[in-house]
Design an enzyme around this catalytic site. Structure first.
Site, PDB file in Angstrom:
ATOM      1  N   ASN A  90      21.977  57.477 -27.517  1.00  0.00           N
ATOM      2  CA  ASN A  90      21.248  57.945 -28.710  1.00  0.00           C
ATOM      3  C   ASN A  90      19.907  57.232 -28.868  1.00  0.00           C
ATOM      4  OD1 ASN A  90      22.560  55.540 -29.442  1.00  0.00           O
ATOM      5  ND2 ASN A  90      23.060  56.230 -31.520  1.00  0.00           N
ATOM      6  N   ASP A 150      27.799  59.512 -28.416  1.00  0.00           N
ATOM      7  CA  ASP A 150      28.181  58.542 -29.443  1.00  0.00           C
ATOM      8  C   ASP A 150      27.165  58.455 -30.582  1.00  0.00           C
ATOM      9  OD1 ASP A 150      29.908  56.308 -30.432  1.00  0.00           O
ATOM     10  OD2 ASP A 150      27.961  55.327 -30.317  1.00  0.00           O
ATOM     11  N   HIS A 177      33.118  60.044 -29.365  1.00  0.00           N
ATOM     12  CA  HIS A 177      33.036  59.492 -30.719  1.00  0.00           C
ATOM     13  C   HIS A 177      33.865  60.446 -31.580  1.00  0.00           C
ATOM     14  CE1 HIS A 177      30.562  57.912 -34.280  1.00  0.00           C
ATOM     15  NE2 HIS A 177      31.210  58.947 -34.770  1.00  0.00           N
ATOM     16  N   ASN A 276      30.344  52.795 -38.595  1.00  0.00           N
ATOM     17  CA  ASN A 276      30.989  54.070 -38.310  1.00  0.00           C
ATOM     18  C   ASN A 276      31.710  53.990 -36.961  1.00  0.00           C
ATOM     19  OD1 ASN A 276      31.766  56.704 -38.370  1.00  0.00           O
ATOM     20  ND2 ASN A 276      29.777  57.535 -37.742  1.00  0.00           N
ATOM     21  N   ASP A 303      30.187  48.123 -29.561  1.00  0.00           N
ATOM     22  CA  ASP A 303      29.410  49.034 -30.427  1.00  0.00           C
ATOM     23  C   ASP A 303      28.262  48.274 -31.102  1.00  0.00           C
ATOM     24  OD1 ASP A 303      28.499  51.305 -31.642  1.00  0.00           O
ATOM     25  OD2 ASP A 303      30.205  51.564 -32.988  1.00  0.00           O
ATOM     26  N   HIS A 307      19.858  47.305 -36.218  1.00  0.00           N
ATOM     27  CA  HIS A 307      18.988  48.103 -37.089  1.00  0.00           C
ATOM     28  C   HIS A 307      17.926  47.190 -37.682  1.00  0.00           C
ATOM     29  CE1 HIS A 307      21.289  51.808 -37.030  1.00  0.00           C
ATOM     30  NE2 HIS A 307      22.406  51.125 -37.234  1.00  0.00           N
ATOM     31  N   PHE A 321      24.484  52.968 -40.612  1.00  0.00           N
ATOM     32  CA  PHE A 321      25.783  52.513 -40.111  1.00  0.00           C
ATOM     33  C   PHE A 321      25.561  51.609 -38.904  1.00  0.00           C
ATOM     34  CE2 PHE A 321      26.923  56.591 -42.100  1.00  0.00           C
ATOM     35  CZ  PHE A 321      28.113  56.290 -42.741  1.00  0.00           C
ATOM     36  N   GLY A 322      26.266  50.494 -38.842  1.00  0.00           N
ATOM     37  CA  GLY A 322      26.237  49.712 -37.609  1.00  0.00           C
ATOM     38  C   GLY A 322      26.101  48.218 -37.830  1.00  0.00           C
TER      39      GLY A 322
HETATM   40  O1  DOR Z   1      28.051  52.268 -36.778  1.00  0.00           O
HETATM   41  C1  DOR Z   1      27.612  52.934 -35.856  1.00  0.00           C
HETATM   42  N1  DOR Z   1      26.352  52.794 -35.421  1.00  0.00           N
HETATM   43  N2  DOR Z   1      28.425  53.813 -35.280  1.00  0.00           N
HETATM   44  C2  DOR Z   1      27.971  54.697 -34.383  1.00  0.00           C
HETATM   45  O2  DOR Z   1      28.753  55.481 -33.915  1.00  0.00           O
HETATM   46  C3  DOR Z   1      26.538  54.722 -33.997  1.00  0.00           C
HETATM   47  C4  DOR Z   1      25.925  53.415 -34.224  1.00  0.00           C
HETATM   48  C5  DOR Z   1      24.422  53.437 -34.156  1.00  0.00           C
HETATM   49  O3  DOR Z   1      23.849  54.047 -33.243  1.00  0.00           O
HETATM   50  O4  DOR Z   1      23.794  52.814 -35.017  1.00  0.00           O
END
Ligand code: DOR
Length: 443
Positions: A90, A150, A177, A276, A303, A307, A321-322
């Site tokens: 991604n 994903d 995913h 996520n 994972d 960010h 998310f992440g």
């Molecule tokens: O928490 C997540 N962040 N879950 C995911 O599936 C993608 C990921 C992201 O790319 O930030």
């Protein structure tokens, strides 16, 4: 440009104490070594584990370099004890063509801290409408074997079937995913009593379990290999256990955070805990630990999802998310499943190195620490403990859920490609690593 490295008195996962001689990029001798070497590392009291291999890393390059680059993510990996990572698709542009996956591989080779294996997208632009150029990515210089959308689920059953059929022709794998999109529209956290109390839209366990159930049946129907990303619920463990009992070719991963943390942490609306799939109930944490211990879950994968600060330091519903995970992963695995007596270090070597190497088809990396195997290992002090803070992070993301908490263990050295990437708990500088890597890549 490899080094000769002599590691003295390391403890292997099976408890034996050995010297390890590294020469020309491979483990040349194991046992009582008398040879001399350019670099000698005293490993008394340290555990030697095969280099950790992450099947699920977001490196963000190309396109999101403000979050991470291949170089910064590789440095985060090395300091965490990793020697190989699989870079999720991604990116922007999405890693859905031979050109982009080759670019990611080249950036990884040039950085030189870890082996970077690109993952290819399953569908064009991760849009879930049309299959990506899977064959071209597989045949490219990046030799992609793992394909994943994903961040998004391949929710269309027919596309998922076609993708499984396609990768089966060359022994690839689809890493799904598992998130039924309609059941999780607007979802913010695990669905249950707590989401009701907090007034946040719920992400029900059934949205994960229903997709896993569908996909294992599809994999069986077409005779293909399925990998389940970041499995997070007790019900998912049951579904995978059932599938394996029927002989279906499925593997599954769990993240360190789903092994340690529960949804209770969401109560303070601190978006570092927004991820996520979401953090689940204590019963789920116990079930994924048991699933990893009994082999239902095959591997741990981070994972790692960096960010920028502004994407996380905002109100819960607006936050991305992440969580970042590379730098803390081994410590979190130790805290959750080793110190609790569920796994021993030989199990950790299996779930965090040898089996991920097999799933990712990293030739030679599944041999562990053995004479003739590639010199890929980490020296770890399980008796250390540290207050985890931003000073320990080496990637660009500071969105770690472990800041200000005490974690066990410390990576002391990482050896990759026959040279040290980490020594005395600190990264070797970028220029030295690039020189080693340049020599290794060009002759
Ligand atoms: O928490 C997540 N962040 N879950 C995911 O599936 C993608 C990921 C992201 O790319 O930030």
């Amino acid at each position: 440009m490899t080094e000769t490295i002599l590691v003295r008195s390391a403890r292997l996962a099976d408890g034996t104490s050995v010297d390890i001689l590294v020469k020309d990029g491979v483990i040349a001798e194991l046992g009582a070594v008398t040879a001399s070497a350019e670099r000698v590392i005293d490993a008394a009291g340290l555990l030697a584990l095969p280099g950790l291999i992450d099947l699920h890393t977001h490196l963000r390059e190309p396109g999101f370099e403000q979050s991470e680059t291949v170089l910064t993510g590789s440095r985060a990996a090395a300091i965490g004890g990793f020697t190989a990572v699989h870079a999720m698709a991604n990116t922007s542009p999405v890693s859905d063509t031979a050109g982009v996956v080759e670019q990611v591989k080249s950036l990884g080779d040039a950085a030189g801290y870890v082996t970077v294996r690109p993952i290819g997208a399953v569908t064009v632009g991760l849009e879930g409408a049309q299959l990506a150029e899977i064959g071209a990515m597989a045949n490219s210089r990046a030799k992609v074997r793992v394909f994943s959308d994903d961040g998004k689920c391949v929710s269309d059953a027919l596309l998922m079937r076609r993708a499984l059929e396609y990768v089966a022709t060359f022994g690839g794998v689809i890493a799904q995913h598992s998130q039924e999109p309609r059941l999780t529209e607007g979802a913010q956290m695990n669905e249950g009593t707590l989401s009701g109390q907090l007034g946040l839209a719920g992400w029900p366990a059934v949205a994960e379990e229903a997709i896993i159930a569908r996909d294992v049946l599809l994999a069986q129907h077409v005779g293909a290999r399925l990998h389940v990303c970041h499995l997070s619920t007790a019900g998912s463990v049951e579904v995978v256990r059932w599938a394996k009992a029927r002989g279906i070719d499925v593997t599954a991963e769990v993240t360190p955070h789903h092994l340690l943390l529960t949804e209770q942490l969401v109560g303070g609306y601190d978006s570092r805990y927004k991820v996520n799939p979401p953090l689940r109930r204590d019963e789920d944490v116990q079930a994924v630990r048991a699933g990893l211990a009994d082999g239902t879950i095959d591997i741990v994968a981070t994972d790692h999802a960096p960010h920028p600060v502004e994407a996380k330091e905002c109100e819960w519903e607006a936050a991305a998310f992440g969580m970042v995970g590379l730098e803390s992963a081994l410590s979190v695995v130790q805290a959750s499943v080793v110190d609790t007596g569920m796994l021993d270090w030989a199990d950790v070597a299996r779930v965090f190195s040898r089996v991920p190497a097999r799933i990712g088809q990293l030739a030679g990396y599944d041999r562990g620490i053995a004479v003739g195997a590639p010199a890929e290992f980490t020296l770890y002090n399980p008796d250390a403990s540290r207050v985890f803070d931003t000073g320990q992070l080496r990637g660009k993301g500071v969105n770690s859920p472990y800041l200000s908490t005490t974690l066990p263990g410390q990576v002391v050295a990482t050896i990759h490609g026959g040279y040290a990437t980490v020594l005395d708990g600190e990264l070797i500088d970028v220029e030295t690593i690039a020189r080693h890597a340049g020599a290794a890549n060009h002759g």
